[in-house]
Scaffold this motif. Structure first.
Motif, PDB file in Angstrom:
ATOM      1  N   CYS A 163     -12.547   9.787   4.452  1.00 26.16           N
ATOM      2  CA  CYS A 163     -11.259   9.127   4.192  1.00 26.16           C
ATOM      3  C   CYS A 163     -11.079   8.882   2.699  1.00 26.16           C
ATOM      4  O   CYS A 163     -10.033   9.208   2.127  1.00 26.16           O
ATOM      5  N   CYS A 164     -12.109   8.332   2.053  1.00 22.97           N
ATOM      6  CA  CYS A 164     -11.963   7.936   0.645  1.00 22.97           C
ATOM      7  C   CYS A 164     -12.026   9.119  -0.317  1.00 22.97           C
ATOM      8  O   CYS A 164     -11.488   9.036  -1.423  1.00 22.97           O
TER       9      CYS A 164
ATOM     10  N   ARG B  27      -4.584   5.487  -0.245  1.00 20.93           N
ATOM     11  CA  ARG B  27      -4.181   4.353   0.597  1.00 20.93           C
ATOM     12  C   ARG B  27      -2.752   4.577   1.104  1.00 20.93           C
ATOM     13  O   ARG B  27      -2.437   4.237   2.241  1.00 20.93           O
ATOM     14  N   ALA B  28      -1.912   5.149   0.242  1.00 23.22           N
ATOM     15  CA  ALA B  28      -0.513   5.377   0.607  1.00 23.22           C
ATOM     16  C   ALA B  28      -0.394   6.309   1.819  1.00 23.22           C
ATOM     17  O   ALA B  28       0.431   6.085   2.711  1.00 23.22           O
ATOM     18  N   TYR B  29      -1.244   7.335   1.846  1.00 22.11           N
ATOM     19  CA  TYR B  29      -1.189   8.291   2.962  1.00 22.11           C
ATOM     20  C   TYR B  29      -1.663   7.635   4.259  1.00 22.11           C
ATOM     21  O   TYR B  29      -1.040   7.794   5.314  1.00 22.11           O
ATOM     22  N   ILE B  30      -2.751   6.855   4.172  1.00 18.86           N
ATOM     23  CA  ILE B  30      -3.267   6.166   5.372  1.00 18.86           C
ATOM     24  C   ILE B  30      -2.202   5.167   5.853  1.00 18.86           C
ATOM     25  O   ILE B  30      -1.941   5.043   7.054  1.00 18.86           O
ATOM     26  N   HIS B  31      -1.585   4.468   4.882  1.00 21.26           N
ATOM     27  CA  HIS B  31      -0.513   3.512   5.196  1.00 21.26           C
ATOM     28  C   HIS B  31       0.607   4.222   5.967  1.00 21.26           C
ATOM     29  O   HIS B  31       1.052   3.758   7.015  1.00 21.26           O
TER      30      HIS B  31
ATOM     31  N   MET C  79       0.826  -1.218   0.000  1.00 18.92           N
ATOM     32  CA  MET C  79       0.000   0.000   0.000  1.00 18.92           C
ATOM     33  C   MET C  79       0.865   1.276   0.000  1.00 18.92           C
ATOM     34  O   MET C  79       0.333   2.366  -0.170  1.00 18.92           O
ATOM     35  N   ALA C  80       2.165   1.109   0.184  1.00 17.51           N
ATOM     36  CA  ALA C  80       3.037   2.266   0.425  1.00 17.51           C
ATOM     37  C   ALA C  80       3.001   3.313  -0.692  1.00 17.51           C
ATOM     38  O   ALA C  80       3.170   4.511  -0.434  1.00 17.51           O
ATOM     39  N   LEU C  81       2.783   2.853  -1.931  1.00 20.59           N
ATOM     40  CA  LEU C  81       2.773   3.809  -3.055  1.00 20.59           C
ATOM     41  C   LEU C  81       1.434   3.781  -3.801  1.00 20.59           C
ATOM     42  O   LEU C  81       1.332   4.261  -4.922  1.00 20.59           O
ATOM     43  N   ASP C  82       0.425   3.238  -3.148  1.00 18.76           N
ATOM     44  CA  ASP C  82      -0.892   3.097  -3.791  1.00 18.76           C
ATOM     45  C   ASP C  82      -1.648   4.422  -3.719  1.00 18.76           C
ATOM     46  O   ASP C  82      -2.049   4.863  -2.640  1.00 18.76           O
ATOM     47  N   LYS C  83      -1.831   5.044  -4.896  1.00 22.44           N
ATOM     48  CA  LYS C  83      -2.453   6.379  -4.909  1.00 22.44           C
ATOM     49  C   LYS C  83      -3.977   6.334  -4.986  1.00 22.44           C
ATOM     50  O   LYS C  83      -4.622   7.375  -5.064  1.00 22.44           O
ATOM     51  N   SER C  84      -4.555   5.121  -4.976  1.00 22.24           N
ATOM     52  CA  SER C  84      -6.025   5.047  -5.052  1.00 22.24           C
ATOM     53  C   SER C  84      -6.617   5.229  -3.649  1.00 22.24           C
ATOM     54  O   SER C  84      -5.944   5.031  -2.648  1.00 22.24           O
TER      55      SER C  84
END
Ligand SMILES: [Zn+2]
Length: 346
Positions: free
Chosen positions: A298-299, A304-308, A283-288
């Protein structure tokens, strides 16, 4: 929203155990589409105490909460803490006597005192005391549990009517719990006897899942087939999204589980494509967004990357956003169940 709605629509109630859904403000809770919450009588009994809650205007006033509140009887938790040896106490024919391990104070939970405590907490829907046991009990033990549960429910109702004037005077609803463990005839008997006494709702008590984590559908069926449809039909502790759908198909309309908020705090998020673990390195670089089809705070604002990243950094906001998302997911599911109910009707 009136309390009678709880007999008509489907609701998911997050656990506001001590008068707060962990990590959320009351406004954030409202924004998830939540209309009803469940608070924990045992926790509020021990701290801050029912007299303090009452002095502060009741739980709704304290929280600034405009929705509905259901209180449990406190029995399930007390009995399991006593049975497991974690708390010192005794279950007897009149309820339970126990000591809180922290303060060492002694408390009595009886069919009457649970009503008094719930009245002081100021909920909209109360639950009578029931004799809940371990999941694996003999028929003899189950028979005793059913007998006591019926007696205690009757005493609770009589006390509510005599002391407070019942629903007519208070506008509050009183529900009871159906026991009987895995013995289907006892489940049926318990339901039938409770219906004769007459309550606003009948809650499925005991363990809702078996050793494999599967819903005990045959037990749930034995109960729902013997209770009136225009009442609260609460599947206590249900559950996973697929379990809510299955229980709803049987006819249950009220649900709660600690899973939705607990999972959020551990980074397990529900999405339309299945569960994701937002702490995973993938999830570290997942921009969705967590779930592209979700409209929660949240959505619509974060990746996802920011929450991660925030979970990894130990930022409390990560848990807040995750809780907002998971609860919104559940409330969206309930809305869908409510709309299909309407389609079926017309
Ligand atoms: Zn969301």
């Amino acid at each position: 929203m009136t309390v009678d709605q709880l007999k008509k629509k489907n609701f998911f109630m997050p656990d506001a155990t001590r008068g707060a859904v962990r990590n959320l403000t009351t406004k954030q809770l409202e924004e998830t589409g939540t209309e009803a919450i469940v608070t924990n009588t045992l926790h509020l009994l021990i701290h801050p105490g029912p007299d303090v809650v009452s002095e502060l205007g009741g739980i709704k006033e304290m929280m600034g909460w405009k929705g509905l509140v259901l209180t449990d009887s406190g029995g399930f938790q007390v009995f399991s803490l006593i049975h497991s040896g974690k708390w010192r106490g005794k279950v007897h024919h009149d309820g339970a006597t126990f000591q809180s391990p922290k303060e060492g104070n002694t408390y009595e939970l009886t069919p009457e005192s649970t009503i008094d405590i719930q009245m002081k907490i100021g909920s909209d829907v109360m639950v009578t005391l029931d004799d809940c046991r371990d999941s694996e009990i003999t028929r003899e033990e189950a028979e005793e549990s059913v007998k006591r549960t019926i007696e205690w429910a009757k005493r609770g109702k009589e006390h509510f009517e005599k002391e407070y004037g019942g629903t007519a005077k208070t506008g509050k609803l009183l529900t009871c719990v159906v026991q009987g463990a895995k013995y289907l005839d006892l489940r049926e008997k318990c339901a039938n006897e409770l219906v004769k006494i007459g309550f606003d709702g009948y809650n499925f008590g005991g363990y809702v899942v078996d050793k494999n984590g599967d819903l005990v559908l045959d037990e749930m069926k034995a109960v729902i087939e013997n209770i009136p449809k225009d009442t609260i039909r609460y599947a206590m502790g249900v559950g996973k999204p697929e379990d809510i759908i299955a229980a709803n198909k049987l006819g249950y309309n009220l649900f709660d589980t600690v899973l939705v908020t607990r999972n959020a705090r551990h980074g397990t998020l529900y999405t339309s494509q299945g569960e994701i673990k937002v702490g995973n390195s993938s999830m570290a670089l997942d921009k969705s967004p967590v779930d592209p089809s979700c409209g929660c705070e949240c959505c619509t604002n974060y990746t996802r990357a920011y929450i991660h990243h925030m979970f990894k950094a130990g930022e409390a906001t990560a848990q807040t956003l995750a809780t907002i998302h998971n609860l919104t997911y559940y409330q969206t599911l309930i809305k869908k169940l409510n709309s299909s109910l309407i389609e079926e009707k017309y």
